[in-house]
Scaffold this motif. Structure first.
Motif, short mmCIF file in Angstrom:
data_model
loop_
_atom_site.label_atom_id
_atom_site.label_comp_id
_atom_site.label_asym_id
_atom_site.label_seq_id
_atom_site.Cartn_x
_atom_site.Cartn_y
_atom_site.Cartn_z
N SER A 59 95.74 -37.36 -28.17
CA SER A 59 96.30 -38.72 -28.17
C SER A 59 96.29 -39.34 -26.79
CB SER A 59 97.72 -38.71 -28.72
OG SER A 59 97.75 -38.27 -30.06
N SER A 60 96.15 -38.52 -25.75
CA SER A 60 96.17 -39.04 -24.38
C SER A 60 94.79 -39.42 -23.87
CB SER A 60 96.78 -37.99 -23.44
OG SER A 60 95.93 -36.86 -23.32
N ARG A 61 93.74 -39.14 -24.67
CA ARG A 61 92.38 -39.45 -24.24
C ARG A 61 91.99 -40.88 -24.63
NH1 ARG A 61 88.69 -34.06 -24.52
NH2 ARG A 61 90.34 -32.50 -24.15
N THR A 62 90.99 -41.42 -23.94
CA THR A 62 90.60 -42.82 -24.18
C THR A 62 89.57 -42.95 -25.29
OG1 THR A 62 88.92 -42.64 -22.44
CG2 THR A 62 91.08 -43.51 -21.81
N TRP A 63 88.81 -41.90 -25.61
CA TRP A 63 87.83 -41.89 -26.68
C TRP A 63 86.89 -43.10 -26.63
CZ3 TRP A 63 87.66 -37.24 -28.44
CH2 TRP A 63 88.84 -36.48 -28.57
N PRO A 64 86.01 -43.17 -25.62
CA PRO A 64 85.09 -44.32 -25.55
C PRO A 64 84.17 -44.41 -26.75
CG PRO A 64 84.48 -42.59 -23.99
CD PRO A 64 85.84 -42.24 -24.50
N GLY A 65 83.90 -43.28 -27.43
CA GLY A 65 83.08 -43.31 -28.65
C GLY A 65 83.90 -43.55 -29.90
N ASN A 66 85.21 -43.79 -29.73
CA ASN A 66 86.12 -44.14 -30.81
C ASN A 66 86.20 -43.07 -31.90
OD1 ASN A 66 87.10 -46.88 -29.95
ND2 ASN A 66 84.90 -47.25 -29.87
N VAL A 67 86.36 -43.46 -33.15
CA VAL A 67 86.62 -42.51 -34.22
C VAL A 67 85.45 -41.54 -34.38
CG1 VAL A 67 87.20 -42.24 -36.64
CG2 VAL A 67 88.08 -44.19 -35.38
N ARG A 68 84.23 -42.01 -34.15
CA ARG A 68 83.07 -41.12 -34.27
C ARG A 68 83.15 -39.98 -33.27
NH1 ARG A 68 79.16 -44.65 -33.60
NH2 ARG A 68 78.96 -45.14 -35.81
N GLU A 69 83.56 -40.30 -32.03
CA GLU A 69 83.69 -39.26 -31.01
C GLU A 69 84.83 -38.31 -31.36
OE1 GLU A 69 84.52 -38.76 -26.18
OE2 GLU A 69 84.61 -40.75 -27.12
N LEU A 70 85.94 -38.86 -31.85
CA LEU A 70 87.07 -38.03 -32.26
C LEU A 70 86.66 -37.07 -33.38
CD1 LEU A 70 90.15 -37.41 -32.13
CD2 LEU A 70 90.46 -39.19 -33.86
N GLU A 71 85.89 -37.56 -34.34
CA GLU A 71 85.42 -36.73 -35.44
C GLU A 71 84.58 -35.56 -34.91
OE1 GLU A 71 82.79 -37.18 -39.57
OE2 GLU A 71 82.90 -38.82 -38.13
N ASN A 72 83.68 -35.84 -33.97
CA ASN A 72 82.83 -34.79 -33.41
C ASN A 72 83.67 -33.77 -32.64
OD1 ASN A 72 80.59 -36.07 -34.44
ND2 ASN A 72 80.13 -37.17 -32.55
N ALA A 73 84.72 -34.25 -31.95
CA ALA A 73 85.60 -33.34 -31.21
C ALA A 73 86.34 -32.42 -32.16
CB ALA A 73 86.58 -34.15 -30.36
N CYS A 74 86.77 -32.94 -33.30
CA CYS A 74 87.47 -32.12 -34.29
C CYS A 74 86.54 -31.06 -34.87
CB CYS A 74 88.04 -33.00 -35.40
SG CYS A 74 89.40 -34.07 -34.89
N GLU A 75 85.29 -31.45 -35.14
CA GLU A 75 84.33 -30.47 -35.67
C GLU A 75 84.10 -29.36 -34.66
OE1 GLU A 75 79.94 -30.36 -37.83
OE2 GLU A 75 80.51 -32.10 -36.61
N ARG A 76 83.94 -29.72 -33.40
CA ARG A 76 83.75 -28.71 -32.34
C ARG A 76 84.95 -27.78 -32.27
NH1 ARG A 76 82.24 -28.52 -26.36
NH2 ARG A 76 83.91 -27.28 -25.43
N ALA A 77 86.16 -28.36 -32.32
CA ALA A 77 87.37 -27.54 -32.20
C ALA A 77 87.47 -26.53 -33.34
CB ALA A 77 88.60 -28.44 -32.17
#
Length: 290
Positions: A184-202
């Motif tokens: 929640s503290s990150r800026t996510w310049p790629g928005n929801v798409r970037e967040l989705e990829n981060a969740c998959e990686r995690a």
């Protein structure tokens, strides 16, 4: 607005979910039983766009070995989603305006206009003012502006739980509060798409059934803040002029370094489609690690 037949313009940064909104409008509309046809206008070469959208007849040009209906006729009775509509060349913008006004398409190589019954939903991550004025007014009957993820931080925990559950494949993966706080503290310049990829990686890197902050992508260096409307980031302009080409190359190099060679994040930062950035990198001989 889903119940109406008027065009809709969806605006917002790359990765905010513009196509998701378009599909939701379609599924809630009286046209939900008809086709939903999506076209990324930035992904198709300009010389092929007219045939792709409006279709062509056999022999219309070299290589036209058979008739092609085009996306408008494929979407007849349903919805046509034109993503990155601001990438359309000016001549095609004029032809798109004619379709919206007359509800007919001019097939390449034919003199007979073909009637179509299509609702158009368009989207752009650029300033809509880049469109020709009369087309913008016609598309902007209703506008939906999607805010970037950094402006709706309260959505991040719910989105993270949704994506983790999807990628966990039935596993009961716990998401500790420190992980949610970090995301929640990150800026996510790629928005929801970037967040989705981060969740998959995690989920992939998770060694047990509990996510760790260490499983998340590394943070990118924060860009220096610039006051709204300011030009502090611009170099001093020399009196004898400068090369715009060199300036663009240097900006791309700086952003690639800032995003550690991640082309998707760099394209989101520069607010251009990924393939446009890749083209410019090839043009200037730049690589991820340049």
């Amino acid at each position: 607005m889903a119940r109406a037949a008027a065009p809709v313009l969806v605006t917002g940064e790359s990765g905010t979910g513009k196509e998701l909104i378009a599909r939701r409008v379609h599924t809630r509309s009286p046209r939900h039983a008809g086709p939903f046809v999506a076209v990324n206008c930035a992904a198709i070469p300009a010389e092929l766009l007219e045939s792709e959208l409006f279709g062509h007849v056999r022999g219309a040009f070299s290589g036209a070995l058979r008739d092609r209906p085009g996306r408008f006729r494929q979407a007849d009775g349903g919805t046509l989603f034109l993503d990155e509509v601001a990438e359309l060349p000016a001549p095609l913008q004029a032809k798109l305006l004619r379709v919206l006004q007359e509800r007919v398409v001019d097939v390449v190589g034919s003199d007979v206009p073909v009637p179509v019954d299509v609702r158009v939903i368009a989207a752009t991550n650029r300033d809509p003012g880049d469109l020709r004025g009369d087309l913008l007014y016609r598309l902007r009957v209703v506008e939906i502006e999607l805010p970037p993820l950094r402006e709706r931080v309260e959505d991040i925990p719910q989105l993270v739980r949704h994506f983790v559950a999807r990628f966990a494949g039935g596993r009961d993966v716990e998401i500790p509060e420190d992980v949610l706080a970090d995301m929640s503290s990150r800026t996510w310049p790629g928005n929801v798409r970037e967040l989705e990829n981060a969740c998959e990686r995690a989920v992939i890197l998770c060694s047990g059934e509990v996510l760790r902050v260490e499983d998340l992508p590394p943070r990118t260096a924060a860009a220096p803040a610039v006051a709204a409307g300011g030009d502090e980031w611009l170099p001093a302009l020399p009196e004898d002029g400068l090369s715009l080409v060199d300036l663009e190359k240097r900006v791309i190099e700086r952003v690639l370094a800032l995003k550690r060679g991640n082309i998707t994040q760099a394209a989101a930062y520069l607010r251009v489609p990924r393939h446009v950035l890749s083209y410019r990198m090839e043009k200037y001989g730049l690589r991820r690690g340049s």
